[in-house]
Design a protein around this motif. Sequence first.
Motif, PDB file in Angstrom:
ATOM      1  N   SER A 180       0.537  -1.296   0.133  1.00 49.78           N
ATOM      2  CA  SER A 180      -0.346   0.314  -0.042  1.00 49.78           C
ATOM      3  C   SER A 180       0.900   1.090  -0.351  1.00 49.78           C
ATOM      4  CB  SER A 180      -0.768   0.177   1.509  1.00 49.78           C
ATOM      5  OG  SER A 180      -0.541   0.450   2.480  1.00 49.78           O
ATOM      6  N   PRO A 181       0.232   2.691  -0.461  1.00 49.67           N
ATOM      7  CA  PRO A 181       1.243   3.693  -0.364  1.00 49.67           C
ATOM      8  C   PRO A 181       1.374   4.306   1.107  1.00 49.67           C
ATOM      9  CG  PRO A 181      -0.638   3.743  -1.371  1.00 49.67           C
ATOM     10  CD  PRO A 181      -1.223   2.745  -0.129  1.00 49.67           C
ATOM     11  N   TYR A 182       1.353   3.020   2.274  1.00 52.99           N
ATOM     12  CA  TYR A 182       1.205   3.505   3.350  1.00 52.99           C
ATOM     13  C   TYR A 182       2.059   2.857   4.323  1.00 52.99           C
ATOM     14  CZ  TYR A 182      -2.885   2.054   4.684  1.00 52.99           C
ATOM     15  OH  TYR A 182      -3.772   1.412   4.648  1.00 52.99           O
ATOM     16  N   THR A 204       6.480   1.396  -0.227  1.00 53.59           N
ATOM     17  CA  THR A 204       5.732   1.755  -0.270  1.00 53.59           C
ATOM     18  C   THR A 204       5.145   1.193  -2.113  1.00 53.59           C
ATOM     19  OG1 THR A 204       5.868   3.783  -0.439  1.00 53.59           O
ATOM     20  CG2 THR A 204       5.403   2.948   1.592  1.00 53.59           C
ATOM     21  N   MET A 205       3.765   0.911  -2.317  1.00 53.13           N
ATOM     22  CA  MET A 205       3.026   0.712  -3.378  1.00 53.13           C
ATOM     23  C   MET A 205       4.188  -0.663  -4.200  1.00 53.13           C
ATOM     24  SD  MET A 205       1.842   4.524  -4.371  1.00 53.13           S
ATOM     25  CE  MET A 205       0.912   4.191  -5.490  1.00 53.13           C
ATOM     26  N   ARG A 257       3.831   6.386  -8.279  1.00 49.40           N
ATOM     27  CA  ARG A 257       3.434   7.303  -7.039  1.00 49.40           C
ATOM     28  C   ARG A 257       2.722   7.756  -7.529  1.00 49.40           C
ATOM     29  NH1 ARG A 257       2.792   7.997  -1.181  1.00 49.40           N
ATOM     30  NH2 ARG A 257       3.446   5.833  -0.723  1.00 49.40           N
ATOM     31  N   VAL A 265      -0.081  10.605  -3.204  1.00 51.24           N
ATOM     32  CA  VAL A 265      -0.858  10.108  -4.206  1.00 51.24           C
ATOM     33  C   VAL A 265      -1.545  10.102  -5.327  1.00 51.24           C
ATOM     34  CG1 VAL A 265      -1.028   6.954  -4.798  1.00 51.24           C
ATOM     35  CG2 VAL A 265      -0.267   8.319  -2.280  1.00 51.24           C
TER      36      VAL A 265
END
Length: 259
Positions: free
Chosen positions: A40-42, A81-82, A104, A151
């Motif tokens: 995930s982005p975090y 991340t991602m 992102r 994002v």
Amino acid sequence: MADGRTGSQTILVVGGGISGLTSAVEAAEAGYDVVLVEKSPYLGGRVAQLHQYFPKLCPPSCGLEINYRRVKQNPRIRFFTMAEVTHLSGSEGNYHATIQIEPRYVNENCTACGKCAEAVGAEISNPFNFGMDKIKAAYVPHPMAFPMRYVLDPSIVATADGKAAQDACAYNAIELDMAPKKLDMNFGAVIWAAGWNPYDAVKLESYGFGQYKNVITNVMMERLAVADGPTMGKIVRPSDGKAPSMVSFFQWAGVHDLS
Ligand SMILES: Cc1cc2nc3c(=O)[nH]c(=O)nc-3n(C[C@H](O)[C@H](O)[C@H](O)COP(=O)(O)OP(=O)(O)OC[C@H]3O[C@@H](n4cnc5c(N)ncnc54)[C@H](O)[C@@H]3O)c2cc1C
């Protein structure tokens, strides 16, 4: 891309939830190089979505924040991340992993000022709140997100909204041509800490989840209870925003489904 910094003493941690975070900081503080990979982005995983965290019954952000700081301060930890591991081979002491990093569309220059979100009109369903509200398609995943960086949803990258976000950014942080990246690395050990997903309550037809707006899951209830959640901490009926007069809890729903 081959990376000379990794080697048989480096540990790969897959999953940046509380298990992956604590594994990464403990291993790094014991002297190992660590690469932490989070899809995930975090960082923070499911804990970041909860209300008051047992046993201290404080918001989970306080415990997570300490771990974010330990990650930030320890030069032995690198995190992506991602990102996901798309290939893993080898054996103890000599693993080879391919890590795929999705774009992102926002780089490290981001100060989270929010000007991109102001410039964007398109909205998406908010995954952090299980779709109970909408957010702009340029977003920070949640108010305590780490890294605290916007994002861009891929749906707006090639649109006028993407261009508007880029034009609104005073820090050259928006990269509309950011491409996926692939890293090939070697590791001595792998910690798999990919965690859990909420049960798909749609499968429990008799309870009416998905059919009736006022039937929600326990994790949606957590988000309703949180002060910065979709209802600002008010427990209200999703159908009309009014307080419920009676609530039923079904415990262990789905427990007989072992698929
Ligand atoms: C309603 C509810 C209330 C709870 N309350 C409490 C409480 O008060 N106190 C308590 O101690 N526990 C509580 N829990 C349990 C707590 O949520 C879990 O113990 C915790 O989330 C486990 O952390 P984790 O890191 O193992 O997994 P997760 O939190 O699920 O994190 C896993 C991470 O791995 C990432 N990931 C998954 N697959 C991949 C992949 N292939 N590649 C890269 N990354 C990946 C995910 O995106 C995620 O960030 C509660 C749970 C629920 C459902």
